[in-house]
Design an enzyme around this catalytic site. Structure first.
Site, PDB file in Angstrom:
ATOM      1  N   GLY A   1     -17.977 -36.292 -52.983  1.00 49.03           N
ATOM      2  CA  GLY A   1     -18.461 -37.340 -52.093  1.00 49.03           C
ATOM      3  C   GLY A   1     -19.621 -36.960 -51.191  1.00 49.03           C
TER       4      GLY A   1
ATOM      5  N   MET B   1     -27.649 -26.520 -57.662  1.00 51.83           N
ATOM      6  CA  MET B   1     -26.733 -27.448 -57.004  1.00 51.83           C
ATOM      7  C   MET B   1     -27.582 -28.345 -56.091  1.00 51.83           C
ATOM      8  SD  MET B   1     -23.677 -26.727 -58.049  1.00 51.83           S
ATOM      9  CE  MET B   1     -22.962 -27.986 -56.999  1.00 51.83           C
TER      10      MET B   1
ATOM     11  N   HIS C   1     -19.180 -31.432 -68.702  1.00 52.02           N
ATOM     12  CA  HIS C   1     -19.355 -30.442 -67.637  1.00 52.02           C
ATOM     13  C   HIS C   1     -17.989 -30.193 -66.996  1.00 52.02           C
ATOM     14  CE1 HIS C   1     -21.737 -28.276 -64.634  1.00 52.02           C
ATOM     15  NE2 HIS C   1     -20.905 -28.773 -63.724  1.00 52.02           N
TER      16      HIS C   1
ATOM     17  N   GLY D   1     -18.240 -27.741 -54.444  1.00 54.44           N
ATOM     18  CA  GLY D   1     -16.811 -27.652 -54.188  1.00 54.44           C
ATOM     19  C   GLY D   1     -16.182 -28.835 -53.479  1.00 54.44           C
TER      20      GLY D   1
ATOM     21  N   HIS E   1     -18.819 -24.545 -65.604  1.00 53.41           N
ATOM     22  CA  HIS E   1     -19.469 -24.136 -64.357  1.00 53.41           C
ATOM     23  C   HIS E   1     -18.433 -23.418 -63.505  1.00 53.41           C
ATOM     24  CE1 HIS E   1     -21.343 -25.728 -60.319  1.00 53.41           C
ATOM     25  NE2 HIS E   1     -21.390 -24.410 -60.409  1.00 53.41           N
TER      26      HIS E   1
ATOM     27  N   ASP F   1     -26.936 -30.511 -60.568  1.00 55.36           N
ATOM     28  CA  ASP F   1     -25.514 -30.821 -60.399  1.00 55.36           C
ATOM     29  C   ASP F   1     -25.246 -31.231 -58.954  1.00 55.36           C
ATOM     30  OD1 ASP F   1     -22.748 -30.880 -60.531  1.00 55.36           O
ATOM     31  OD2 ASP F   1     -22.498 -28.750 -60.997  1.00 55.36           O
ATOM     32  N   GLY F   2     -24.881 -32.491 -58.763  1.00 52.61           N
ATOM     33  CA  GLY F   2     -24.469 -32.941 -57.433  1.00 52.61           C
ATOM     34  C   GLY F   2     -25.014 -34.303 -57.054  1.00 52.61           C
TER      35      GLY F   2
ATOM     36  N   SER G   1     -19.254 -35.019 -65.706  1.00 54.19           N
ATOM     37  CA  SER G   1     -18.424 -34.000 -65.058  1.00 54.19           C
ATOM     38  C   SER G   1     -16.969 -34.433 -65.015  1.00 54.19           C
ATOM     39  CB  SER G   1     -18.922 -33.761 -63.633  1.00 54.19           C
ATOM     40  OG  SER G   1     -17.963 -33.004 -62.935  1.00 54.19           O
TER      41      SER G   1
ATOM     42  N   MET H   1     -17.220 -21.861 -60.381  1.00 52.51           N
ATOM     43  CA  MET H   1     -17.377 -21.709 -58.931  1.00 52.51           C
ATOM     44  C   MET H   1     -16.275 -20.767 -58.467  1.00 52.51           C
ATOM     45  SD  MET H   1     -18.411 -25.544 -57.787  1.00 52.51           S
ATOM     46  CE  MET H   1     -18.034 -26.518 -59.222  1.00 52.51           C
TER      47      MET H   1
ATOM     48  N   MET I   1     -12.877 -24.118 -60.135  1.00 52.30           N
ATOM     49  CA  MET I   1     -12.952 -23.742 -58.720  1.00 52.30           C
ATOM     50  C   MET I   1     -11.775 -22.852 -58.351  1.00 52.30           C
ATOM     51  SD  MET I   1     -13.940 -27.357 -57.007  1.00 52.30           S
ATOM     52  CE  MET I   1     -15.202 -28.417 -57.717  1.00 52.30           C
TER      53      MET I   1
ATOM     54  N   ASP J   1     -15.979 -28.161 -64.181  1.00 50.72           N
ATOM     55  CA  ASP J   1     -16.049 -27.366 -62.955  1.00 50.72           C
ATOM     56  C   ASP J   1     -14.752 -26.587 -62.778  1.00 50.72           C
ATOM     57  OD1 ASP J   1     -18.638 -28.077 -61.771  1.00 50.72           O
ATOM     58  OD2 ASP J   1     -17.802 -30.100 -61.725  1.00 50.72           O
TER      59      ASP J   1
HETATM   60 ZN    ZN Z   1     -20.628 -28.368 -61.706  1.00 50.85          ZN
END
Ligand code: ZN
Length: 219
Positions: free
Chosen positions: A145, A137, A32, A142, A65, A175-176, A7, A67, A36, A34
């Site tokens: 950590g 997910m 990947h 979003g 991806h 994912d996560g 990612s 979001m 947002m 992301d």
């Molecule tokens: Zn993602």
């Protein structure tokens, strides 16, 4: 063989070119990406221009991806920027089927994503039968950590059963917060595309990718 998708959220943008080359050499399957919008998720990340700027330097599959609320607005531009796969959130689309059709019309692969709190029963058989990938997910989307939600393993298994019955060729992407501590569990539960960020980019990226691939392939 399950695929590994580093990612870019955890990449070092000063050295992005070098990191893409390391990913290729070490055997990553996808990048990947992301995206947002600061509305669907409380953060901002990457747009079409950034994606387009790295497209010419790598052959890796771009797994975008989104979001983003009502991602249908950006499907064509994402395809033109270089996306190979576009995944959208069930929760973010007024008409998920129309959005998936719009993605498929551009010729790229389409996927649907579920947040951890969205019940699998909200995902209709009609949607499963249309998509190339269902993404779960395993943290709240979003924010960086966060810890892997343990209940995710049961969700992957439940989804595996449905995919086997309703669309056996469909990938299951997770994912996560996935790293060496849990990657074998998610693969054993039925995941076929593994997104990983911090676990790969902390330390030696090439070595971390090789080690993660070794763990995935030993299941
Ligand atoms: Zn993602």
């Amino acid at each position: 063989m399950p695929k590994l998708a580093p990612s870019l959220l955890e990449a070092d943008y000063c050295f992005l070119y070098d990191q893409l080359k390391i990913m290729e050499k070490a055997g990553a399957d996808y990048v990947h990406i992301d995206v947002m919008d600061g509305a669907f998720v409380p953060n901002l990340a990457l747009g079409m221009k950034e994606i387009q700027s790295i497209r010419p330097v790598t052959e890796l599959v771009f797994d975008v991806h989104m979001m983003v609320n009502e991602p249908i607005r950006y499907v064509r531009q994402m395809k033109e920027a270089g996306a190979d796969i576009i995944t959208v959130h069930l929760e973010a689309c007024e008409d998920p089927q129309e959005t998936i059709l719009a993605i498929k019309e551009t010729g790229v692969k389409a996927g649907i994503v579920l947040k951890p709190d969205t019940k699998l029963s909200e995902l209709s058989e009609a949607i499963i039968s249309m998509v190339d990938v269902v993404q779960l997910m395993t943290v709240q989307p979003g924010l960086a950590g966060q810890k892997f939600i343990p209940e995710s393993l049961n969700r992957i298994k439940e989804l595996r059963d449905r995919i086997d019955r309703e669309n056996p060729g469909c990938e299951i992407e997770v994912d996560g917060n996935i790293g060496v501590h849990n990657v074998q569990d998610v693969v054993a539960a039925g995941a076929t595309v593994i997104v990983s960020g911090k676990a790969l980019f902390d330390g030696d990226l090439g070595k971390n990718i090789s080690e993660m691939k070794r763990l995935i392939e030993s299941i």
